[in-house]
Structure formats: C-alpha cells, structure tokens
Design a protein around this motif. Structure first.
Motif, PDB file in Angstrom:
ATOM      1  N   LYS A  25       0.832  -1.210   0.000  1.00 56.98           N
ATOM      2  CA  LYS A  25       0.000   0.000   0.000  1.00 56.98           C
ATOM      3  C   LYS A  25       0.864   1.257   0.000  1.00 56.98           C
ATOM      4  O   LYS A  25       1.820   1.374   0.769  1.00 56.98           O
ATOM      5  CB  LYS A  25      -0.931   0.005   1.209  1.00 56.98           C
ATOM      6  CG  LYS A  25      -2.058  -1.011   1.099  1.00 56.98           C
ATOM      7  CD  LYS A  25      -3.132  -0.757   2.152  1.00 56.98           C
ATOM      8  CE  LYS A  25      -4.347  -1.657   1.935  1.00 56.98           C
ATOM      9  NZ  LYS A  25      -5.437  -1.362   2.895  1.00 56.98           N
ATOM     10  N   THR A  26       0.487   2.210  -0.865  1.00 58.83           N
ATOM     11  CA  THR A  26       1.301   3.401  -1.108  1.00 58.83           C
ATOM     12  C   THR A  26       0.593   4.670  -0.667  1.00 58.83           C
ATOM     13  O   THR A  26      -0.599   4.848  -0.912  1.00 58.83           O
ATOM     14  CB  THR A  26       1.642   3.519  -2.604  1.00 58.83           C
ATOM     15  OG1 THR A  26       2.493   2.436  -2.981  1.00 58.83           O
ATOM     16  CG2 THR A  26       2.357   4.825  -2.912  1.00 58.83           C
ATOM     17  N   PHE A  27       1.357   5.551  -0.025  1.00 62.03           N
ATOM     18  CA  PHE A  27       0.917   6.921   0.217  1.00 62.03           C
ATOM     19  C   PHE A  27       1.708   7.820  -0.720  1.00 62.03           C
ATOM     20  O   PHE A  27       2.940   7.778  -0.750  1.00 62.03           O
ATOM     21  CB  PHE A  27       1.174   7.353   1.665  1.00 62.03           C
ATOM     22  CG  PHE A  27       0.801   8.790   1.938  1.00 62.03           C
ATOM     23  CD1 PHE A  27      -0.492   9.118   2.303  1.00 62.03           C
ATOM     24  CD2 PHE A  27       1.745   9.803   1.805  1.00 62.03           C
ATOM     25  CE1 PHE A  27      -0.842  10.450   2.527  1.00 62.03           C
ATOM     26  CE2 PHE A  27       1.396  11.129   2.028  1.00 62.03           C
ATOM     27  CZ  PHE A  27       0.101  11.458   2.388  1.00 62.03           C
TER      28      PHE A  27
ATOM     29  N   THR B  20       6.521  10.606   5.965  1.00 62.39           N
ATOM     30  CA  THR B  20       5.437   9.626   6.023  1.00 62.39           C
ATOM     31  C   THR B  20       5.929   8.304   6.587  1.00 62.39           C
ATOM     32  O   THR B  20       5.280   7.686   7.447  1.00 62.39           O
ATOM     33  CB  THR B  20       4.843   9.400   4.623  1.00 62.39           C
ATOM     34  OG1 THR B  20       4.319  10.635   4.135  1.00 62.39           O
ATOM     35  CG2 THR B  20       3.740   8.363   4.645  1.00 62.39           C
TER      36      THR B  20
ATOM     37  N   MET C 162       4.593   6.547   9.873  1.00 63.16           N
ATOM     38  CA  MET C 162       3.974   5.241   9.691  1.00 63.16           C
ATOM     39  C   MET C 162       4.613   4.205  10.620  1.00 63.16           C
ATOM     40  O   MET C 162       3.917   3.383  11.242  1.00 63.16           O
ATOM     41  CB  MET C 162       4.129   4.812   8.232  1.00 63.16           C
ATOM     42  CG  MET C 162       3.269   3.638   7.801  1.00 63.16           C
ATOM     43  SD  MET C 162       3.535   3.252   6.049  1.00 63.16           S
ATOM     44  CE  MET C 162       2.584   4.552   5.250  1.00 63.16           C
TER      45      MET C 162
ATOM     46  N   ILE D 220       9.227  -0.798   4.855  1.00 63.36           N
ATOM     47  CA  ILE D 220       8.709   0.440   4.280  1.00 63.36           C
ATOM     48  C   ILE D 220       9.754   0.921   3.274  1.00 63.36           C
ATOM     49  O   ILE D 220      10.956   0.804   3.522  1.00 63.36           O
ATOM     50  CB  ILE D 220       8.478   1.522   5.350  1.00 63.36           C
ATOM     51  CG1 ILE D 220       7.540   1.027   6.455  1.00 63.36           C
ATOM     52  CG2 ILE D 220       7.932   2.804   4.726  1.00 63.36           C
ATOM     53  CD1 ILE D 220       7.413   1.983   7.641  1.00 63.36           C
TER      54      ILE D 220
ATOM     55  N   CYS E 122       5.482   6.432  -0.654  1.00 59.75           N
ATOM     56  CA  CYS E 122       5.909   5.660   0.504  1.00 59.75           C
ATOM     57  C   CYS E 122       5.064   4.394   0.524  1.00 59.75           C
ATOM     58  O   CYS E 122       3.853   4.446   0.740  1.00 59.75           O
ATOM     59  CB  CYS E 122       5.705   6.462   1.789  1.00 59.75           C
ATOM     60  SG  CYS E 122       6.064   5.520   3.303  1.00 59.75           S
TER      61      CYS E 122
ATOM     62  N   ALA F  89       4.414   0.354   1.876  1.00 56.73           N
ATOM     63  CA  ALA F  89       4.660  -0.489   3.050  1.00 56.73           C
ATOM     64  C   ALA F  89       3.802  -1.746   2.963  1.00 56.73           C
ATOM     65  O   ALA F  89       2.896  -1.854   2.132  1.00 56.73           O
ATOM     66  CB  ALA F  89       4.330   0.275   4.332  1.00 56.73           C
TER      67      ALA F  89
ATOM     68  N   ALA G  28       0.876   0.113   6.665  1.00 56.40           N
ATOM     69  CA  ALA G  28       0.203   1.276   6.082  1.00 56.40           C
ATOM     70  C   ALA G  28      -1.139   1.538   6.752  1.00 56.40           C
ATOM     71  O   ALA G  28      -1.542   2.693   6.943  1.00 56.40           O
ATOM     72  CB  ALA G  28       0.013   1.066   4.585  1.00 56.40           C
TER      73      ALA G  28
END
Length: 432
Positions: free
Chosen positions: A102-104, A115, A119, A267, A283, A285, A290
């Motif tokens: 999962k990406t931010f 981030t 996180m 991450i 970012c 993880a 995440a």
C-alpha cells in the motif's frame, strides 16, 4: 534571455542556501542533452540530481502527462477516487520487493520520508529511530533529524530527540582502520546493535538507510551489510525503512537498489526518478503497516496528482520496455572500469565507487592521508561544464564527483564525458 533570467534570479529567487548556481540557463533538454539559452549543448551527467532517469522529455512520458492534463489536473486524491493514483499504486505493489503493497503519495522525497517515519511510529507504538552517519533524508526538521550529515544540518536545530546514529558502511573512510569490505560490514552492523543498546531507551521503531548513500558521496555498502543489519533488526523487532529516493528506478542497475542486497524492507520511499521529472513521491509499506494510520493523522493536498501519476505510469513502462535498469548496469560497469583506469593515472583520485549509473569519484590531495580535495572537485566540475559536460559534486567534504546521467545516455556521450573528465584532471593537477 540568459542575462535577464540571471538578473531575475538574483532579484527574486531565493538562492542563498547554495554557494552558487551553475552558470547555465536551461532552455530545453532531450534525452541526455541539455541546451542553454544560447543554443550550446551539454552532455547531462547529473540528470537534475538523479531525476530524469528515462531521459529528458521522454516522448512516452510527455504524451501521458499531456493526455492526462486534458482530462483532469487535480481533484484531491485523498478526497475522491482518482484512477491514475489507484493504477500507479497497484503497479508499484507488483514491482517493489517482497510484500510491499500500500502506497501513500506525496510530492517530494522529504515528504515521503516523513510519512515513513510517522507510519513506523503508528504501527510499532514506538518513538525512536536508528540512522547512519553520512546519510541524507531530506530538509524538513523530521528528515534532518535522521540525517547524519553535519553540513546539511547546521543552523537548523534543535532537532527531534530519539535518534541514534551508527557508522555508515563507508569502506574508503571508516572508524575501524581497515579497507576490508567484509570487516567493515561486520563492524558497522555490530554498531547498529551498539546504538540500540547504548543510545536509545529500547523504544526503537525503525532503522532508516539509503541502499546507496547519495549526498554522502555515493557510498556503496559492502554486499553483506544489509543482511547482517537485518538480522539485528529482526532480533529487536525493528522495522527497516529503505530510502530509495535517489537510488530507485533503475539508477543502480536494478529497479531498486535494495534488490542488490536481497533484503525485503518493511517500508520503502521513492521519489526523484519515479516520474521522470514530474513532482511525486511514494511511501509503500506492507498492508498492515500502512493501515496503522488512523483518520486525520496524515494527508497531502497534492499527493497523487493525476498528471504526475500518469507520467509515473508511463515512466515505469519505459523502464521495463527499454530495460533501463539493465542498461544502467551495463553502462555503469564500462564507466567504472574506465574511471579506475583514470585513477591509475591521476593521483588526485582517491576512490572510485558506484552501482550502475550512480557513480562517485572521491578526490584527495594525498592518497596516504586521504585529505579531501574539495577545491579541486569544484574546479573539475567547472572545467567539465565549460567543455560541455554537466556533473555533480557532493560528499560530506564536498570532494566527490557525482556521475548520475539519464540512463538513456549513449556510449558516444559517455565516451565524450569521460574524455572531458580526463582533460579536467590533467588541467587541474597542472595548476596545483
């Protein structure tokens, strides 16, 4: 245009944080070539600080961005569902190492690192970090707090508490009085545990490191280093944050530099080369990490911008279709071999190191004492620029030449760049 642009910079653009700008007014660029306002061409061996990995204005990337502009420029990726962001997140989950899922999205490497730090805290419930000397992770208070480079940190403190530093695995300069890479790896990994035991309260959330340290002088860790470090981290339940901001997207001969070490980060942060020049960071993880964020704890207004995401998707296609990581690996081997030949001829060269097309040449006035040759590095950069080649300079002491061209640079351009560099060494050494 050149004089007017320079005048405007002097009057209206804040540049006091740099000693001086390169006297080049960039009008346009294509592939590995930059053209100034007078039409002079330069072979670009710095790629906007390792950003335009697929080359300046790659047609496929530019076309994707233009098409997206006509559909949607901005709506708010964390307010509505935006297709390019969703598609890019899925692609990143498929191409990044291990279970990263999962990406931010944000806008810069520093935001991506911020981030990652938050996180890690949210997931572990811990508040401390281990970082490396010589490291660089960004210019915000949080990212400078985990940066181990004094020159980047001065006049910015006080910084955040709860950060311990261990020696970078810098074979050429290390505190253990050895040039044995295996021994440097072992001692530096042992110092991670030492930092945990004697510089923290035992509340460490994560260890953060660049797989290849960029601003610190293109420091390439020994092959065993990260495996030894990961064993220590696992023993204490500490997460590993890989900072791939500069080393990612084909730069080192792999899509991501951590792949050279066979380690799966918990991450990982990407930026610079992710969208071939469009502002974007990511970012990524494991899903459970995440998902540790709770509503209201994080956001980015422009993060996941549709145009930048469209460019990043096209950029990733180019990376894979044209095998740019493989190209970087092959070209890098040739360049490193030729630079080592130059080192045999020029006493000014203390060390040559790199992975792929992320290459550093450390200059010293005396090979025995390893006294940094910062003035000579600046002079060589200037000579190269005057003769149509753009390179970078970095390192803790400002004595490392940085060669980080677009990965599409061709052999003739590389040969020309190395020839100019050779001429620069002869000229600068003759003037000493």
């Amino acid at each position: 245009m050149m004089n007017r642009t320079v005048e405007r910079y002097q009057q209206y653009v804040c540049t006091s944080f740099v000693a001086s700008l390169e006297p080049v007014v960039v009008e346009r660029a294509q592939g590995a070539t930059i053209y100034d306002a007078d039409g002079k061409a330069y072979i670009d061996c710095f790629a906007g600080i390792a950003v335009t990995n697929a080359g300046h204005c790659h047609p496929k990337v530019a076309a994707a961005a233009k098409a997206q502009i006509d559909k949607l420029v901005h709506a708010g990726t964390y307010v509505y569902y935006v297709p390019p962001a969703a598609e890019l997140a899925e692609r990143l989950a498929h191409v990044t190492p291990g279970r990263l899922q999962k990406t931010f999205f944000a806008n810069s490497g520093a935001e991506g690192i911020e981030t990652a730090l938050r996180m890690a805290k949210a997931y572990t419930g811990r508040s401390e970090f281990i970082a490396l000397t010589h490291s660089f992770h960004g210019r915000t208070i949080g990212t400078l707090s985990v940066t181990g480079n004094m020159l980047r940190k001065k006049r910015g403190g006080p910084y955040l508490p709860g950060v311990a530093f261990a020696p970078a695995p810098y074979v050429y300069r290390n505190p253990f009085n050895t040039d044995d890479p295996d021994l440097v790896a072992e001692r530096c990994a042992e110092m991670i545990e030492w930092a945990i035991k004697y510089q923290t309260s035992g509340n460490v959330a994560a260890f953060i490191a660049e797989p290849v340290l960029g601003e610190g002088g293109i420091i390439v860790p020994p092959a065993r280093y990260f495996r030894l470090v990961k064993d220590v981290l696992d023993q204490y339940g500490i997460l590993f944050i890989a900072d791939e901001v500069q080393s990612g997207f084909g730069r080192t001969g792999k899509l991501f530099a951590i792949e050279h070490y066979g380690i799966e980060p918990d991450i990982m942060v990407m930026a610079k080369g992710i969208a071939d020049g469009f502002p974007l960071s990511a970012c990524i993880a494991r899903a459970e990490i995440a998902d540790a964020f709770q509503p209201g704890e994080h956001l980015s207004t422009f993060g996941g911008n549709p145009v930048s995401c469209a460019a990043a998707l096209a950029n990733l296609e180019v990376m894979l279709e044209e095998d740019l990581p493989g190209q970087a690996g092959r070209k890098g081997e040739i360049v490193l071999a030729q630079l080592r030949e130059l080192a045999a001829e020029h006493e000014l060269i203390g060390d040559v190191r790199g992975l792929g097309l992320m290459i550093g040449v450390e200059l010293v006035t005396d090979r025995g004492t390893k006294t940094p040759a910062a003035k000579q590095a600046t002079a060589i950069r200037a000579y190269c620029r005057e003769h149509g080649v753009l390179i970078g300079v970095g390192g803790q002491e400002g004595n490392v030449l940085r060669l980080q061209p677009p990965l599409v640079i061709n052999e003739a351009e590389l040969e020309r760049a190395l020839a100019v560099l050779d001429e620069a060494f002869h000229t600068v050494q003759a003037q000493a």
